[in-house]
Design an enzyme around this catalytic site. Sequence first.
Site, PDB file in Angstrom:
ATOM      1  N   ARG A   3      17.571  75.307  29.256  1.00  0.00           N
ATOM      2  CA  ARG A   3      16.222  75.335  29.803  1.00  0.00           C
ATOM      3  C   ARG A   3      15.522  76.594  29.296  1.00  0.00           C
ATOM      4  NH1 ARG A   3      14.910  74.540  36.039  1.00  0.00           N
ATOM      5  NH2 ARG A   3      15.407  72.457  35.386  1.00  0.00           N
ATOM      6  N   SER A  17      12.605  81.201  49.752  1.00  0.00           N
ATOM      7  CA  SER A  17      13.642  80.444  50.455  1.00  0.00           C
ATOM      8  C   SER A  17      14.948  81.238  50.497  1.00  0.00           C
ATOM      9  CB  SER A  17      13.861  79.098  49.756  1.00  0.00           C
ATOM     10  OG  SER A  17      14.985  78.443  50.277  1.00  0.00           O
ATOM     11  N   GLN A  25      24.024  77.537  47.333  1.00  0.00           N
ATOM     12  CA  GLN A  25      25.012  76.988  46.406  1.00  0.00           C
ATOM     13  C   GLN A  25      25.346  78.064  45.378  1.00  0.00           C
ATOM     14  OE1 GLN A  25      23.695  73.511  44.340  1.00  0.00           O
ATOM     15  NE2 GLN A  25      25.652  73.185  43.341  1.00  0.00           N
ATOM     16  N   GLU A  43      21.053  79.714  36.647  1.00  0.00           N
ATOM     17  CA  GLU A  43      20.201  80.827  36.210  1.00  0.00           C
ATOM     18  C   GLU A  43      18.916  80.923  37.033  1.00  0.00           C
ATOM     19  OE1 GLU A  43      17.990  82.752  32.334  1.00  0.00           O
ATOM     20  OE2 GLU A  43      19.525  81.231  32.016  1.00  0.00           O
ATOM     21  N   ARG A  44      18.377  79.773  37.412  1.00  0.00           N
ATOM     22  CA  ARG A  44      17.156  79.776  38.225  1.00  0.00           C
ATOM     23  C   ARG A  44      17.415  80.437  39.579  1.00  0.00           C
ATOM     24  NH1 ARG A  44      14.835  75.949  41.315  1.00  0.00           N
ATOM     25  NH2 ARG A  44      12.613  76.213  41.481  1.00  0.00           N
ATOM     26  N   GLU A  76      24.289  70.319  33.701  1.00  0.00           N
ATOM     27  CA  GLU A  76      23.648  70.741  34.946  1.00  0.00           C
ATOM     28  C   GLU A  76      22.125  70.713  34.817  1.00  0.00           C
ATOM     29  OE1 GLU A  76      22.502  73.598  38.258  1.00  0.00           O
ATOM     30  OE2 GLU A  76      22.228  73.974  36.137  1.00  0.00           O
ATOM     31  N   ASN A  77      21.615  71.148  33.672  1.00  0.00           N
ATOM     32  CA  ASN A  77      20.166  71.159  33.476  1.00  0.00           C
ATOM     33  C   ASN A  77      19.597  69.759  33.304  1.00  0.00           C
ATOM     34  OD1 ASN A  77      18.905  73.832  33.561  1.00  0.00           O
ATOM     35  ND2 ASN A  77      20.533  74.336  32.130  1.00  0.00           N
TER      36      ASN A  77
END
Length: 186
Positions: A3, A17, A25, A43-44, A76-77
């Site tokens: 990404r 949040s 997670q 990473e996000r 995952e991305n």
Amino acid sequence: NPRKNFDETSLAELAESIRQQGVLQPIGVRPIADNRFEIVFGERRYRASLMAELAEIPATVMEISDETAEEMAVTENLQRKDVTPIEEANAYQKLIESGRHDVQSLAVQFGKNESYIRTRLKFVSLIAEIARLLEQDELTISVATEICRYGEDIQHDIYEKHLKEGLLYNSWRGMKASEVAKNIER
């Protein structure tokens, strides 16, 4: 990380949040040197945690090869909802180039049909200017698919004469794929 684009607004929302509830997670990391780790996925969440000024976040440490780490990151991305068609195309291409996947295995792994995977893979051949228009939703997937059928010279010509920002006349933006196909053939 496959990404390349992180939406700042959504990252700020995630940071808020995380300030309220923490990281729910764990991110996935792998050791790369003494006391240093590489993020495999998450990473996000990591970036949002930095914005939230957290000193620590949960992480799962994995002893995995470069190939496995790359495949996990790509997988995952690709499972995210906001992956752009170009990011998706590049990720599929990377997995195929690894030699461990073909179109059929990607279709099974990601629950897509082979035609979908093949169409996305075509986007790798788009010139950067047209790929950017697709990324920004300035072109539809069907129009981009039509343009993929042609080489770089024709794509540059199409961009310069019909898709470039600010064209007052003869713009193809907003046209349907069938109209674009007819215009290219002319």
